[in-house]
Scaffold this motif. Structure first.
Motif, PDB file in Angstrom:
ATOM      1  N   GLY A   1       4.372  -0.586  -4.052  1.00  0.00           N
ATOM      2  CA  GLY A   1       3.278  -1.055  -4.991  1.00  0.00           C
ATOM      3  C   GLY A   1       2.820  -2.693  -4.725  1.00  0.00           C
ATOM      4  O   GLY A   1       3.652  -3.402  -4.300  1.00  0.00           O
TER       5      GLY A   1
ATOM      6  N   LEU B   1       0.740  -1.317   0.048  1.00  0.00           N
ATOM      7  CA  LEU B   1       0.051  -0.034  -0.050  1.00  0.00           C
ATOM      8  C   LEU B   1       0.911   1.116  -0.004  1.00  0.00           C
ATOM      9  O   LEU B   1       0.426   2.317  -0.465  1.00  0.00           O
ATOM     10  CB  LEU B   1      -0.998  -0.015   1.129  1.00  0.00           C
ATOM     11  CG  LEU B   1      -2.058  -1.091   0.853  1.00  0.00           C
ATOM     12  CD1 LEU B   1      -2.906  -1.198   2.244  1.00  0.00           C
ATOM     13  CD2 LEU B   1      -3.011  -0.400  -0.178  1.00  0.00           C
ATOM     14  N   ASP B   2       2.222   1.329   0.161  1.00  0.00           N
ATOM     15  CA  ASP B   2       3.139   2.117  -0.081  1.00  0.00           C
ATOM     16  C   ASP B   2       3.266   2.441  -1.466  1.00  0.00           C
ATOM     17  O   ASP B   2       3.806   1.634  -2.192  1.00  0.00           O
ATOM     18  CB  ASP B   2       4.457   1.728   0.732  1.00  0.00           C
ATOM     19  CG  ASP B   2       5.448   3.015   0.727  1.00  0.00           C
ATOM     20  OD1 ASP B   2       5.346   3.778  -0.232  1.00  0.00           O
ATOM     21  OD2 ASP B   2       6.133   2.986   1.609  1.00  0.00           O
ATOM     22  N   SER B   3       2.828   3.633  -2.035  1.00  0.00           N
ATOM     23  CA  SER B   3       2.893   3.794  -3.476  1.00  0.00           C
ATOM     24  C   SER B   3       4.399   3.661  -3.872  1.00  0.00           C
ATOM     25  O   SER B   3       4.542   3.464  -5.191  1.00  0.00           O
ATOM     26  CB  SER B   3       2.211   5.025  -3.907  1.00  0.00           C
ATOM     27  OG  SER B   3       3.003   6.336  -3.048  1.00  0.00           O
ATOM     28  N   ARG B   4       5.329   3.819  -3.121  1.00  0.00           N
ATOM     29  CA  ARG B   4       6.767   3.777  -3.707  1.00  0.00           C
ATOM     30  C   ARG B   4       7.111   1.975  -4.054  1.00  0.00           C
ATOM     31  O   ARG B   4       7.927   1.941  -4.489  1.00  0.00           O
ATOM     32  CB  ARG B   4       7.739   4.267  -2.510  1.00  0.00           C
ATOM     33  CG  ARG B   4       7.517   5.960  -2.430  1.00  0.00           C
ATOM     34  CD  ARG B   4       8.468   6.082  -1.241  1.00  0.00           C
ATOM     35  NE  ARG B   4       8.116   5.668   0.011  1.00  0.00           N
ATOM     36  CZ  ARG B   4       8.685   5.686   1.163  1.00  0.00           C
ATOM     37  NH1 ARG B   4       9.691   6.399   1.424  1.00  0.00           N
ATOM     38  NH2 ARG B   4       8.266   5.146   2.345  1.00  0.00           N
TER      39      ARG B   4
END
Ligand SMILES: NC(=O)c1ccc[n+]([C@@H]2O[C@H](COP(=O)([O-])OP(=O)(O)OC[C@H]3O[C@@H](n4cnc5c(N)ncnc54)[C@H](O)[C@@H]3O)[C@@H](O)[C@H]2O)c1
Length: 434
Positions: free
Chosen positions: A250, A245-248
């Motif tokens: 994915g 869930l950390d967009s860095r």
């Protein structure tokens, strides 16, 4: 535009069919006469969702043709895509003999300008070798270009990927080559507004190897985390969700399991290591990615061994032979590791796969195959899940338990909820969730 595609495998056939669907006239060339014969009779030599319909539609529209003659292919189009195999060769380096052969054959038949496009996955700087080869075998002083246009499709969703690309990468050295490739991709770029990146051929070639190696690294990373989870009483699925869930980071390619396989990741990681080494860089990080992948299978094998104690004469059902769902491709599939290991230990194997059975049977003709997963599991002392086909995910667990000799599941793809399966009375081992 007229386009020739050489090689009608998973990449060439899908590419050729999609190009024709976008309105181009396409001639697909393959030196396997049998494949060409099948295609002319509208029979698909590979399984890929939606492919048959796409091919039939464009053949009927008169935009898609097949031949085994490279001479015809060279005559037909200004742009020639090379989509032949680049399997592992000496010490894991890519075997470029098929690419070289196409380069020679195209040169021998050329009478006017051609753009040769590397669609196959090749090591960085292959375009230089290809240019040298074409120059060497040309019969006259004819201009030509070599470009790189790596393919990023995924087997199982290849057509969807071609219609919705994340990006298109082209590596060119001339304005003429760039214009030709821009024109070919114009329909899909206009429709999807995807990025079309123009770079030099070396960067384009490297983009492909770097992308696949990075994805393989993500898989090995989560598999290494899964090993720690097993030791620490943590759940890798929950860890992966928390990470993803950390967009860095994915969420994709963070599924722990029995390791990556298929025709691309193993050979591309290997080839990337080899070309880096050749250029003077020791890519230790990728060597570790390979090591983790290899030990992951061994680790699952140890779980089987621990469960069965004596493997000899035990009935083991294996669900899934393809390296992933949605394809009949068994190249470097985990099943190619487990079936020989278990056979050697003299287990009695019962195998099931909804589409890859035929291909697998070519290598293991004397194994027992079943057309239904419950039938395969009947009388089994252990059930091993290697591919997360929808049919496996939706198995009726009560029925499964009633037909097995011992209700033991080793789940190499974390298909089931451990609590639920154990509540049904199964002994259940998955990956990173002990
Ligand atoms: N399969 C994938 O998911 C995928 C994805 C991206 C890139 N790639 C790359 O694309 C390339 C092709 O992969 P594939 O999976 O389609 O391979 P494949 O083995 O399925 O198909 C290759 C085809 O080329 C034909 N061929 C070989 N030599 C030929 C020649 N001299 N003339 C005409 N035809 C010839 C073969 O008969 C075969 O049909 C590889 O470099 C691969 O790494 C594959």
């Amino acid at each position: 535009m007229n386009i020739t595609v050489v090689g009608t495998g998973y990449v060439g056939l899908v590419t050729g069919a999609c190009f024709s669907d976008w309105g181009h006239n396409v001639l697909c060339v393959d030196n396997d006469e049998n494949k060409v014969k099948m295609l002319k009779q509208l029979q698909m030599p590979i399984y890929e969702d939606g492919l048959e319909e796409l091919v039939k539609r464009n053949v009927a529209a008169g935009r898609l043709h097949f031949t085994s003659s490279i001479a015809e292919g060279v005559k037909f189009a200004e742009v020639i895509f090379i989509a032949v195999g680049t399997p592992p060769g000496y010490r894991g380096a890519a075997n470029l003999s098929y690419v070289e052969q196409v380069g020679r054959e195209v040169a021998e038949h050329m009478t006017d300008y051609k753009l040769l496009v590397e669609k196959s996955t090749v090591p960085v700087n292959t375009h230089e070798q290809l240019k040298r080869t074409v120059s060497k075998y040309l019969r006259a002083d004819i201009p030509f270009d070599v470009a790189s246009n790596p393919e990023f499709l995924k087997e199982g969703s290849a057509i969807e990927d071609a219609y919705n690309p994340d990006r298109i990468v082209i590596g060119v050295e001339s304005v003429r080559a760039e214009k030709l490739l821009q024109e070919i991709y114009k329909p899909i770029v206009e429709k999807t507004k995807c990025s079309l990146l123009v770079m030099n051929p070396a960067s384009a070639e490297l983009t492909k190897h770097a992308s696949n190696s990075f994805l393989a690294m993500k898989i090995s990373f989560i598999n290494a985390v899964a090993r720690v989870c097993e030791l620490a009483d943590a759940d890798v699925e929950q860890v992966a969700q928390g990470m993803g869930l950390d967009s860095r980071i994915g969420p994709k390619f963070l599924r722990a399991g029995v390791g990556y396989g298929g025709s691309c990741f193993p050979k591309d990681v290997d080839a990337f290591i080899q070309i880096a080494d050749h250029l003077g860089y020791n890519f230790e990080l990728l060597k570790e990615v390979q090591r983790v992948n290899k030990t992951q299978r061994e680790h699952v094998m140890q779980k089987i061994q621990r469960e069965l104690w004596v493997i000899q004469d035990k009935v083991v059902a294996i669900l899934g032979l393809a390296f992933k769902p949605g394809t009949d491709d068994v190249r470097e599939s985990p099943s190619l590791y487990f079936v020989p290991q278990l056979s050697e230990a003299r287990a009695k194997l019962r195998l099931w796969d909804p589409v890859a059975e035929e291909r697998f049977r070519e290598q293991f003709p004397s194994e027992k195959y079943f057309s239904d997963p419950i039938e395969a599991a009947t009388g089994a002392d252990l059930l091993l899940i290697l591919t997360d086909w929808p049919e496996v995910k939706s198995l009726d667990l009560d029925k499964l338990k009633s037909v097995m000799n011992c209700p033991v599941i080793i789940d190499g793809r974390n298909v089931f909820d451990p609590k639920l399966v154990r509540a049904k009375g199964f002994t259940y081992h998955s990956v990173g969730r002990e």
